[in-house]
Motif scaffolding. Structure first.
Motif, short mmCIF file in Angstrom:
data_model
loop_
_atom_site.label_atom_id
_atom_site.label_comp_id
_atom_site.label_asym_id
_atom_site.label_seq_id
_atom_site.Cartn_x
_atom_site.Cartn_y
_atom_site.Cartn_z
N MET A 156 0.83 -1.21 0.00
CA MET A 156 0.00 0.00 0.00
C MET A 156 0.86 1.26 0.00
N LEU A 157 1.98 1.23 0.71
CA LEU A 157 2.88 2.40 0.71
C LEU A 157 3.51 2.61 -0.66
N ARG A 158 3.85 1.53 -1.34
CA ARG A 158 4.37 1.65 -2.70
C ARG A 158 3.30 2.24 -3.62
N GLY A 159 2.07 1.76 -3.46
CA GLY A 159 0.97 2.30 -4.25
C GLY A 159 0.72 3.76 -3.94
N TRP A 160 0.83 4.15 -2.68
CA TRP A 160 0.66 5.56 -2.27
C TRP A 160 1.69 6.43 -2.98
N ARG A 161 2.90 5.88 -3.14
CA ARG A 161 3.96 6.62 -3.84
C ARG A 161 3.83 6.51 -5.36
N ARG A 162 2.76 5.84 -5.80
CA ARG A 162 2.45 5.64 -7.21
C ARG A 162 3.51 4.81 -7.90
N ARG A 163 3.94 3.76 -7.19
CA ARG A 163 4.93 2.81 -7.69
C ARG A 163 4.31 1.42 -7.73
N CYS A 164 4.91 0.53 -8.47
CA CYS A 164 4.45 -0.84 -8.58
C CYS A 164 4.41 -1.49 -7.20
N PRO A 165 3.30 -2.14 -6.83
CA PRO A 165 3.22 -2.75 -5.50
C PRO A 165 4.17 -3.93 -5.31
N LYS A 166 4.65 -4.52 -6.41
CA LYS A 166 5.55 -5.67 -6.29
C LYS A 166 7.00 -5.22 -6.11
N CYS A 167 7.51 -4.42 -7.05
CA CYS A 167 8.93 -4.06 -7.01
C CYS A 167 9.19 -2.72 -6.35
N GLY A 168 8.24 -1.83 -6.39
CA GLY A 168 8.40 -0.52 -5.77
C GLY A 168 9.20 0.47 -6.58
N SER A 169 9.66 0.08 -7.77
CA SER A 169 10.46 1.03 -8.54
C SER A 169 9.80 1.42 -9.86
N GLY A 170 8.97 0.58 -10.40
CA GLY A 170 8.29 0.90 -11.66
C GLY A 170 7.09 1.81 -11.41
N PRO A 171 6.79 2.70 -12.34
CA PRO A 171 5.63 3.58 -12.17
C PRO A 171 4.33 2.80 -12.28
N LEU A 172 3.39 3.10 -11.40
CA LEU A 172 2.09 2.42 -11.39
C LEU A 172 1.13 3.05 -12.38
N LEU A 173 1.19 4.36 -12.51
CA LEU A 173 0.23 5.09 -13.33
C LEU A 173 0.89 5.59 -14.61
N SER A 174 0.14 5.54 -15.70
CA SER A 174 0.65 6.07 -16.96
C SER A 174 0.11 7.47 -17.23
N GLY A 175 -0.90 7.86 -16.50
CA GLY A 175 -1.46 9.19 -16.58
C GLY A 175 -1.81 9.64 -15.17
N TYR A 176 -2.74 10.56 -15.07
CA TYR A 176 -3.13 11.04 -13.74
C TYR A 176 -3.77 9.93 -12.92
N LEU A 177 -4.67 9.15 -13.51
CA LEU A 177 -5.34 8.05 -12.81
C LEU A 177 -5.31 6.73 -13.58
N LYS A 178 -4.70 6.69 -14.74
CA LYS A 178 -4.68 5.48 -15.57
C LYS A 178 -3.60 4.53 -15.08
N VAL A 179 -4.02 3.32 -14.65
CA VAL A 179 -3.08 2.32 -14.18
C VAL A 179 -2.49 1.60 -15.39
N ARG A 180 -1.18 1.40 -15.37
CA ARG A 180 -0.50 0.69 -16.46
C ARG A 180 -0.97 -0.76 -16.53
N ALA A 181 -0.91 -1.34 -17.71
CA ALA A 181 -1.30 -2.74 -17.86
C ALA A 181 -0.27 -3.65 -17.19
N THR A 182 1.01 -3.32 -17.32
CA THR A 182 2.08 -4.09 -16.67
C THR A 182 3.13 -3.12 -16.16
N CYS A 183 3.88 -3.56 -15.19
CA CYS A 183 4.99 -2.77 -14.66
C CYS A 183 6.14 -2.84 -15.66
N PRO A 184 6.73 -1.71 -16.06
CA PRO A 184 7.83 -1.75 -17.02
C PRO A 184 9.12 -2.31 -16.43
N VAL A 185 9.23 -2.41 -15.12
CA VAL A 185 10.45 -2.90 -14.49
C VAL A 185 10.38 -4.40 -14.22
#
Length: 130
Positions: free
Chosen positions: A16-45
């Protein structure tokens, strides 16, 4: 579940903290969102699939709840203590409401996606990535 698909614990708080920072919940380094509220289909990392999420109206509801609980008592305190002009009060709190809402909305959406990932909800737990 079969032994071949044994579940491993996914800690909720870090996800949840990774998500709060708008990062991938699994790795914590990939961006979660591709726009303001659009969630990416997959983590690029880490290539974790994120399209399973079902945040829907949860982030908006939580945003309204938090902003209302912060600003309603603050309006009452400011009005009773300082008695500003009604237009000053309305305009300043309108700006504050919009700013706080725009800040919270993507962060709460990320936290909800992180919670769903950690709890293996809505398709996040179909396969185990070891």
């Amino acid at each position: 579940m079969p032994d071949s698909q044994a579940t491993f614990n996914r800690p909720v708080r870090p996800a949840m903290l990774r998500g709060w920072r708008r990062r991938c919940p699994k790795c914590g380094s990939g961006p979660l969102l591709s726009g303001y509220l659009k969630v990416r289909a997959t983590c690029p990392v880490c290539d974790e699939e994120l399209h399973h999420h079902r945040a829907d109206d949860g982030p908006a509801y939580l945003t309204i709840l938090i902003v209302g609980h912060i600003l309603a008592p603050l309006i009452l305190i400011i009005y009773t203590q300082y008695r500003p002009e009604p237009m000053v009060l309305a305009s300043s709190f309108s700006v504050g409401c919009v700013a706080l809402s725009l800040y919270l909305l993507p962060r709460l959406k990320g936290a909800i996606v992180g919670l769903q990932w950690a709890k293996r909800m809505h398709g996040f737990g179909k396969t185990v990535n070891v």
